[in-house]
Write a protein that holds these residues in place. Sequence first.
Motif, PDB file in Angstrom:
ATOM      1  N   LEU A 160      -5.532 -39.057 -33.759  1.00 22.70           N
ATOM      2  CA  LEU A 160      -5.979 -37.662 -33.868  1.00 22.70           C
ATOM      3  C   LEU A 160      -6.767 -37.403 -35.133  1.00 22.70           C
ATOM      4  O   LEU A 160      -7.478 -36.391 -35.218  1.00 22.70           O
ATOM      5  N   LEU A 161      -6.667 -38.269 -36.125  1.00 22.59           N
ATOM      6  CA  LEU A 161      -7.388 -38.048 -37.377  1.00 22.59           C
ATOM      7  C   LEU A 161      -8.902 -38.089 -37.200  1.00 22.59           C
ATOM      8  O   LEU A 161      -9.633 -37.548 -38.029  1.00 22.59           O
ATOM      9  N   SER A 162      -9.383 -38.735 -36.147  1.00 29.14           N
ATOM     10  CA  SER A 162     -10.823 -38.786 -35.927  1.00 29.14           C
ATOM     11  C   SER A 162     -11.395 -37.408 -35.595  1.00 29.14           C
ATOM     12  O   SER A 162     -12.600 -37.194 -35.732  1.00 29.14           O
ATOM     13  N   TYR A 163     -10.543 -36.462 -35.158  1.00 33.55           N
ATOM     14  CA  TYR A 163     -10.979 -35.092 -34.892  1.00 33.55           C
ATOM     15  C   TYR A 163     -10.825 -34.194 -36.115  1.00 33.55           C
ATOM     16  O   TYR A 163     -11.210 -33.031 -36.072  1.00 33.55           O
ATOM     17  N   LEU A 564       2.238 -31.383 -34.183  1.00 29.65           N
ATOM     18  CA  LEU A 564       1.903 -30.021 -33.766  1.00 29.65           C
ATOM     19  C   LEU A 564       0.831 -29.415 -34.662  1.00 29.65           C
ATOM     20  O   LEU A 564      -0.083 -28.746 -34.178  1.00 29.65           O
ATOM     21  N   ALA A 565       0.947 -29.638 -35.972  1.00 32.59           N
ATOM     22  CA  ALA A 565      -0.069 -29.117 -36.881  1.00 32.59           C
ATOM     23  C   ALA A 565      -1.430 -29.760 -36.609  1.00 32.59           C
ATOM     24  O   ALA A 565      -2.473 -29.104 -36.754  1.00 32.59           O
ATOM     25  N   SER A 566      -1.446 -31.025 -36.215  1.00 27.55           N
ATOM     26  CA  SER A 566      -2.717 -31.689 -35.886  1.00 27.55           C
ATOM     27  C   SER A 566      -3.361 -31.051 -34.661  1.00 27.55           C
ATOM     28  O   SER A 566      -4.562 -30.746 -34.668  1.00 27.55           O
ATOM     29  N   PHE A 567      -2.588 -30.839 -33.605  1.00 28.37           N
ATOM     30  CA  PHE A 567      -3.145 -30.212 -32.411  1.00 28.37           C
ATOM     31  C   PHE A 567      -3.577 -28.774 -32.692  1.00 28.37           C
ATOM     32  O   PHE A 567      -4.587 -28.306 -32.147  1.00 28.37           O
ATOM     33  N   GLU A 568      -2.841 -28.066 -33.527  1.00 26.42           N
ATOM     34  CA  GLU A 568      -3.236 -26.702 -33.865  1.00 26.42           C
ATOM     35  C   GLU A 568      -4.543 -26.687 -34.648  1.00 26.42           C
ATOM     36  O   GLU A 568      -5.408 -25.831 -34.423  1.00 26.42           O
ATOM     37  N   ALA A 569      -4.706 -27.614 -35.590  1.00 26.28           N
ATOM     38  CA  ALA A 569      -5.937 -27.660 -36.379  1.00 26.28           C
ATOM     39  C   ALA A 569      -7.137 -28.055 -35.525  1.00 26.28           C
ATOM     40  O   ALA A 569      -8.256 -27.588 -35.757  1.00 26.28           O
ATOM     41  N   ILE A 570      -6.921 -28.907 -34.517  1.00 23.24           N
ATOM     42  CA  ILE A 570      -8.029 -29.345 -33.665  1.00 23.24           C
ATOM     43  C   ILE A 570      -8.390 -28.281 -32.643  1.00 23.24           C
ATOM     44  O   ILE A 570      -9.565 -27.940 -32.454  1.00 23.24           O
ATOM     45  N   LEU A 571      -7.372 -27.723 -31.980  1.00 24.65           N
ATOM     46  CA  LEU A 571      -7.618 -26.744 -30.921  1.00 24.65           C
ATOM     47  C   LEU A 571      -7.781 -25.331 -31.440  1.00 24.65           C
ATOM     48  O   LEU A 571      -8.207 -24.448 -30.680  1.00 24.65           O
ATOM     49  N   GLN A 572      -7.408 -25.085 -32.722  1.00 27.16           N
ATOM     50  CA  GLN A 572      -7.456 -23.748 -33.311  1.00 27.16           C
ATOM     51  C   GLN A 572      -6.639 -22.754 -32.483  1.00 27.16           C
ATOM     52  O   GLN A 572      -7.085 -21.656 -32.159  1.00 27.16           O
ATOM     53  N   VAL A 573      -5.428 -23.162 -32.111  1.00 27.16           N
ATOM     54  CA  VAL A 573      -4.511 -22.342 -31.342  1.00 27.16           C
ATOM     55  C   VAL A 573      -3.141 -22.420 -32.013  1.00 27.16           C
ATOM     56  O   VAL A 573      -2.721 -23.487 -32.453  1.00 27.16           O
ATOM     57  N   ARG A 578       5.913 -18.988 -36.071  1.00 27.41           N
ATOM     58  CA  ARG A 578       6.167 -18.864 -37.497  1.00 27.41           C
ATOM     59  C   ARG A 578       7.054 -19.978 -38.037  1.00 27.41           C
ATOM     60  O   ARG A 578       7.646 -19.844 -39.111  1.00 27.41           O
ATOM     61  N   LEU A 579       7.164 -21.074 -37.293  1.00 27.31           N
ATOM     62  CA  LEU A 579       8.027 -22.156 -37.744  1.00 27.31           C
ATOM     63  C   LEU A 579       7.519 -22.801 -39.028  1.00 27.31           C
ATOM     64  O   LEU A 579       8.311 -23.206 -39.883  1.00 27.31           O
ATOM     65  N   PHE A 580       6.214 -22.895 -39.169  1.00 25.07           N
ATOM     66  CA  PHE A 580       5.652 -23.572 -40.337  1.00 25.07           C
ATOM     67  C   PHE A 580       5.768 -22.742 -41.611  1.00 25.07           C
ATOM     68  O   PHE A 580       5.420 -23.232 -42.687  1.00 25.07           O
ATOM     69  N   THR A 611       0.342 -33.863 -46.506  1.00 22.80           N
ATOM     70  CA  THR A 611      -0.425 -33.951 -45.266  1.00 22.80           C
ATOM     71  C   THR A 611      -0.185 -32.730 -44.383  1.00 22.80           C
ATOM     72  O   THR A 611      -1.126 -32.165 -43.810  1.00 22.80           O
ATOM     73  N   LEU A 612       1.058 -32.304 -44.281  1.00 19.18           N
ATOM     74  CA  LEU A 612       1.365 -31.129 -43.467  1.00 19.18           C
ATOM     75  C   LEU A 612       0.714 -29.875 -44.038  1.00 19.18           C
ATOM     76  O   LEU A 612       0.154 -29.062 -43.292  1.00 19.18           O
ATOM     77  N   CYS A 613       0.750 -29.718 -45.350  1.00 17.71           N
ATOM     78  CA  CYS A 613       0.114 -28.543 -45.959  1.00 17.71           C
ATOM     79  C   CYS A 613      -1.391 -28.560 -45.757  1.00 17.71           C
ATOM     80  O   CYS A 613      -2.023 -27.516 -45.544  1.00 17.71           O
ATOM     81  N   ARG A 614      -1.999 -29.746 -45.800  1.00 15.51           N
ATOM     82  CA  ARG A 614      -3.435 -29.854 -45.558  1.00 15.51           C
ATOM     83  C   ARG A 614      -3.778 -29.451 -44.126  1.00 15.51           C
ATOM     84  O   ARG A 614      -4.771 -28.748 -43.883  1.00 15.51           O
ATOM     85  N   LEU A 615      -2.952 -29.845 -43.171  1.00 10.73           N
ATOM     86  CA  LEU A 615      -3.189 -29.463 -41.776  1.00 10.73           C
ATOM     87  C   LEU A 615      -3.040 -27.958 -41.577  1.00 10.73           C
ATOM     88  O   LEU A 615      -3.809 -27.344 -40.827  1.00 10.73           O
ATOM     89  N   LEU A 616      -2.065 -27.365 -42.248  1.00 13.71           N
ATOM     90  CA  LEU A 616      -1.898 -25.926 -42.136  1.00 13.71           C
ATOM     91  C   LEU A 616      -3.065 -25.176 -42.763  1.00 13.71           C
ATOM     92  O   LEU A 616      -3.455 -24.101 -42.299  1.00 13.71           O
ATOM     93  N   GLU A 617      -3.634 -25.721 -43.831  1.00 15.80           N
ATOM     94  CA  GLU A 617      -4.819 -25.108 -44.429  1.00 15.80           C
ATOM     95  C   GLU A 617      -6.017 -25.195 -43.499  1.00 15.80           C
ATOM     96  O   GLU A 617      -6.819 -24.260 -43.398  1.00 15.80           O
ATOM     97  N   LEU A 618      -6.156 -26.319 -42.791  1.00 22.92           N
ATOM     98  CA  LEU A 618      -7.261 -26.451 -41.842  1.00 22.92           C
ATOM     99  C   LEU A 618      -7.124 -25.463 -40.690  1.00 22.92           C
ATOM    100  O   LEU A 618      -8.135 -24.988 -40.149  1.00 22.92           O
ATOM    101  N   LYS A 619      -5.883 -25.149 -40.320  1.00 26.95           N
ATOM    102  CA  LYS A 619      -5.675 -24.230 -39.210  1.00 26.95           C
ATOM    103  C   LYS A 619      -5.913 -22.782 -39.619  1.00 26.95           C
ATOM    104  O   LYS A 619      -6.568 -22.016 -38.911  1.00 26.95           O
ATOM    105  N   SER A 620      -5.391 -22.389 -40.778  1.00 27.49           N
ATOM    106  CA  SER A 620      -5.444 -20.985 -41.190  1.00 27.49           C
ATOM    107  C   SER A 620      -6.478 -20.686 -42.258  1.00 27.49           C
ATOM    108  O   SER A 620      -6.872 -19.535 -42.428  1.00 27.49           O
TER     109      SER A 620
END
Length: 631
Positions: A160-163, A564-573, A578-580, A611-620
């Motif tokens: 998934l990192l390629s996305y 889950l954070a990876s799919f959220e950052a890729i799909l923007q959904v 509020r789990l994160f 890594t998780l915080c970076r994914l959350l930043e990409l999403k929000s």
Amino acid sequence: MVPTTEQPPRTEPRRRNRRPKACPPCRARKVRCDYQLPCRTCVRRQHPQLCSYNSLDRPLLTEERSHFEDAAGSLTDRIASKNPHPSRHNSPALQAQRQSWSGVEGAAIPSDTSLKDLAQLTIILDHTAKDATASCETDADTGKVTFVGCRALANIFRALLSYLPEHTIPPSTSVEAAFGLTNRTISQPFISLWNTTARVTVGDILRSLPSAEACLKYYRSYQQICHPFFPIIPDMGAFEGYLCVVLERLVAEADESSSSSTHLAAHLPRAELVRYALLFAVLASGCQSCLVSEGDHQLALSSRVFVACSFECLSLANHYVVPSPETIQTILILASVNCNDGNPSVSMSMLGIAVQQAQGLGLHCRCECTCGLPSCHCPQIWHPLWRAILIMDSNLSMIYDRVPITPLCDRLSCLQSLVCASHLEFQDCLFVLHSLQIQWQSLGGHNTRASIQGDVIESYLKHIAHLGQIARSDKSSLSSPNSVQATLEQLLFTVHLDFFEGILHLHAAIAITHSTETRVCHFHDMVSKFCSVMSTYLKLRRLSPIGELAWELNRASKSSALLLASFEAILQVNLSGRLFDQLPHLLSTSARRRKWRDEPATSSCSAGIKTLCRLLELKSGVPVEVTKKAK
């Protein structure tokens, strides 16, 4: 008359576009890419299937956008043909799919979600199934090589990192470090704290013990926190009696007139040395539990000293040649302590020793049951130590995607044991669950690229659903817990059950043999199960230190959050609601706990947090702080 000149049409200011990134093969070879799909370089080198682009960095061209919309339209027609309805966008299947996007605790998806998003999801799942391969990489900090199979969540995350943009994981770290699969702390069990030329005496062993008050404190911590969930010592009463004898010797050692310090430890009976080893192992585990509850980092050093002392006693007892149940108990407790300390590979080495010794004693054979039935399927037909070995092997082989080392009978007989039993305890249900995991891990064999058919995955999903129904039935103690301990057991079993079921749904989602609608439904089920893992883990953390201490619980929650954070950052959904909001801060406390002065490299837990915080930043797009209270 003033002549008028026709003004040219006003053009809108053009935005400055940053240079798009080349496809991964061209970027890796540092060659020119024409940004087509596939590009000419990949076509010329005869690997057009490897050509892909990051959807977040490269905007679609006009012709590509129309082609994508045509693909979405064809996908709509295919799904509509399988589920005919006057209004295909309002069909019950798609409404259920939209509802499953909502996740838990306030997650929402816009009402205008079209099948174009589903087509993008299908492309991502196809890419994940194609690029998830086994890895054998060297850690940049420790220099150790780690092998992870293609079905492991770490390598699915790598695909998934390629996305995602570059530097999604912290610089100079690996995916294995983010998932906690490398040894990032000092490994103490195979070294000696004494001089190799010196002769260890009984006094040396006794002086390595803390005070009598500290020994009782660590023992109570092990008895109340660790033993109920991972019972390795069957007779705790007999162990307490031996502990009292050792404490009397410890008090007598304080008197200078005592002559016990001159006796060589090698002259002690072998059974006595093994009991000392088991005592040190229990103290190491109890000290680790106190570290979680008290936060004193000095206890981490004490725990590792106890591990080294325990292994020294095993070496003096020549445990490699003459195994015993007490030796196996000691090795399993030491393996659990090292796993919780961030050394899972060391634990796998010790687990191999325990398996060989258990098979040498015949503990892997069926025991006699008191029911008297000719075809007995009672859960108690397996030795308690063999059940503990299988549970640990299941946890380690699942996260690494390696072939298990503990053979077991068919999965149907495991479920049959629960059906025939009149009353079920927590350990019975947990053993059958890990037996199914052992069977699942054995399917791939030594072929790390072997793919599992969709019907096989569906059969395992049915078995897991059946196991969940049995665990929630009236004859199970997990159905209606009436004590704090029973509540903790229910939460712990839920984490393990939902995590394994989420993994099965993920593999069903990337299985190309399934239809598109089936794969999307499995993806939604995977999201639901991983959200349940995180929410249950948060409840467990509030009730008991076992949630922060146990490595298998931390890796289940962290792996679910990263995917889950990876799919959220890729799909923007928003899939997790509020789990994160709470998870990064809670996991950061574990990262701070493992930071102490002798650690050679950055904690693997902190790499996963960053890594998780970076994914959350990409999403929000909002920076995530997890160390506000860190000193």
